[in-house]
Scaffold this motif. Structure first.
Motif, PDB file in Angstrom:
ATOM      1  N   UNK A  97      38.176  32.929  44.240  1.00 30.16           N
ATOM      2  CA  UNK A  97      39.249  33.974  43.959  1.00 30.16           C
ATOM      3  C   UNK A  97      40.654  33.671  43.980  1.00 30.16           C
ATOM      4  N   UNK A  98      41.066  32.331  44.405  1.00 29.27           N
ATOM      5  CA  UNK A  98      42.190  32.005  44.467  1.00 29.27           C
ATOM      6  C   UNK A  98      42.875  31.623  42.882  1.00 29.27           C
ATOM      7  N   UNK A  99      42.112  31.400  42.088  1.00 29.59           N
ATOM      8  CA  UNK A  99      42.580  31.468  40.631  1.00 29.59           C
ATOM      9  C   UNK A  99      42.802  32.544  40.191  1.00 29.59           C
ATOM     10  N   UNK A 100      42.066  33.886  40.500  1.00 27.05           N
ATOM     11  CA  UNK A 100      42.037  34.960  39.972  1.00 27.05           C
ATOM     12  C   UNK A 100      42.955  36.032  40.578  1.00 27.05           C
ATOM     13  N   UNK A 101      43.227  35.892  41.857  1.00 26.74           N
ATOM     14  CA  UNK A 101      43.848  37.163  42.707  1.00 26.74           C
ATOM     15  C   UNK A 101      45.704  36.765  42.578  1.00 26.74           C
ATOM     16  N   UNK A 102      45.795  35.607  42.282  1.00 26.01           N
ATOM     17  CA  UNK A 102      47.410  35.600  41.870  1.00 26.01           C
ATOM     18  C   UNK A 102      48.328  35.481  42.905  1.00 26.01           C
ATOM     19  N   UNK A 103      49.618  35.488  42.610  1.00 26.01           N
ATOM     20  CA  UNK A 103      50.787  35.207  43.538  1.00 26.01           C
ATOM     21  C   UNK A 103      50.887  36.591  44.741  1.00 26.01           C
ATOM     22  N   UNK A 104      50.565  37.736  44.556  1.00 27.59           N
ATOM     23  CA  UNK A 104      50.667  38.771  45.273  1.00 27.59           C
ATOM     24  C   UNK A 104      49.639  38.764  46.462  1.00 27.59           C
ATOM     25  N   UNK A 105      48.969  37.938  46.472  1.00 22.49           N
ATOM     26  CA  UNK A 105      47.704  37.841  47.582  1.00 22.49           C
ATOM     27  C   UNK A 105      48.122  36.736  48.469  1.00 22.49           C
ATOM     28  N   UNK A 106      47.651  36.771  49.747  1.00 22.18           N
ATOM     29  CA  UNK A 106      47.936  35.884  50.792  1.00 22.18           C
ATOM     30  C   UNK A 106      46.542  35.930  51.402  1.00 22.18           C
ATOM     31  N   UNK A 107      45.950  34.453  51.339  1.00 27.62           N
ATOM     32  CA  UNK A 107      44.898  33.934  51.694  1.00 27.62           C
ATOM     33  C   UNK A 107      44.822  33.734  53.271  1.00 27.62           C
ATOM     34  N   UNK A 162      42.948  47.995  44.036  1.00 31.45           N
ATOM     35  CA  UNK A 162      41.413  48.161  43.932  1.00 31.45           C
ATOM     36  C   UNK A 162      41.012  47.477  42.458  1.00 31.45           C
ATOM     37  N   UNK A 163      41.818  48.291  41.470  1.00 33.41           N
ATOM     38  CA  UNK A 163      41.747  48.001  40.036  1.00 33.41           C
ATOM     39  C   UNK A 163      41.810  46.369  39.751  1.00 33.41           C
ATOM     40  N   UNK A 164      42.794  45.788  40.445  1.00 31.94           N
ATOM     41  CA  UNK A 164      42.857  44.385  40.250  1.00 31.94           C
ATOM     42  C   UNK A 164      41.993  43.429  40.856  1.00 31.94           C
ATOM     43  N   UNK A 165      41.300  44.061  41.914  1.00 31.30           N
ATOM     44  CA  UNK A 165      40.134  43.308  42.686  1.00 31.30           C
ATOM     45  C   UNK A 165      38.937  43.269  41.688  1.00 31.30           C
ATOM     46  N   UNK A 166      38.724  44.572  41.172  1.00 29.43           N
ATOM     47  CA  UNK A 166      37.479  44.791  40.654  1.00 29.43           C
ATOM     48  C   UNK A 166      37.358  44.025  39.374  1.00 29.43           C
ATOM     49  N   UNK A 167      38.510  44.158  38.681  1.00 26.15           N
ATOM     50  CA  UNK A 167      38.531  43.267  37.081  1.00 26.15           C
ATOM     51  C   UNK A 167      38.321  41.744  37.514  1.00 26.15           C
ATOM     52  N   UNK A 168      38.961  41.133  38.627  1.00 28.75           N
ATOM     53  CA  UNK A 168      38.696  39.808  39.146  1.00 28.75           C
ATOM     54  C   UNK A 168      37.324  39.616  39.619  1.00 28.75           C
ATOM     55  N   UNK A 169      36.922  40.424  40.127  1.00 27.79           N
ATOM     56  CA  UNK A 169      35.445  40.158  40.483  1.00 27.79           C
ATOM     57  C   UNK A 169      34.422  40.438  39.392  1.00 27.79           C
ATOM     58  N   UNK A 170      34.500  41.337  38.692  1.00 26.85           N
ATOM     59  CA  UNK A 170      33.717  41.540  37.620  1.00 26.85           C
ATOM     60  C   UNK A 170      33.630  40.207  36.583  1.00 26.85           C
TER      61      UNK A 170
END
Length: 143
Positions: free
Chosen positions: A128-138, A61-69
């Motif tokens: 989002x691809x640039x911000x979410x990084x390697x731990x995320x699967x699109x 949640x924290x990681x997503x919030x920072x990327x979205x902001x």
């Protein structure tokens, strides 16, 4: 076995998966509104997750919030679990603007939803691809 609540399936676009949570985009282009759903069966409250999953959900949640902001240059980020209509545990993460249609009130039920086109959702995925990084699967497509 994890099964996404039907109402969440009907009202969102699937973006992908963090290690714990499925990431959804609410099909309402009035607001950049994302939903995290832990892929655990029978969970309706945050305290029902074990300690490790609670920590992981907050980290995601924290990681997503920072990327979205940053990506959406939001004035304020709204983060909440409610579950009054959909009991399956899910975390709302909404980028808000002083100029948005519901400001400063809540976004729920203020204005009719304006659905995204597939092209609009792809633009968001690309951001989002640039911000979410390697731990995320699109995942491409709607549910």
């Amino acid at each position: 076995m994890f099964i996404l609540d039907t109402r969440l399936q009907e009202d969102t676009w699937l973006i992908g998966d963090f290690p714990l949570c499925r990431l959804l985009l609410s099909n309402d282009s009035n607001y950049p509104w994302f939903i995290l759903v832990p892929r655990r069966e029978g969970i309706s409250e945050l305290f029902q997750l074990d300690d490790a999953d609670q920590q992981l959900m907050w980290a995601e949640t924290t990681a997503l919030t920072g990327v979205l902001k940053e990506l959406f240059t939001a004035d304020k980020m709204n983060v909440a679990t409610l579950g009054n209509v959909v009991s399956q545990l899910h975390m709302h993460v909404i980028a808000r603007y002083a100029s948005d249609a519901a400001w400063p009130g809540p976004v729920w039920g203020k204005h009719p939803a304006k659905p995204y086109s597939e092209a609009d959702v792809q633009v968001i995925r690309d951001k989002l691809k640039a911000g979410l990084g390697a731990g995320f699967t699109f995942v491409e497509g709607k549910q």
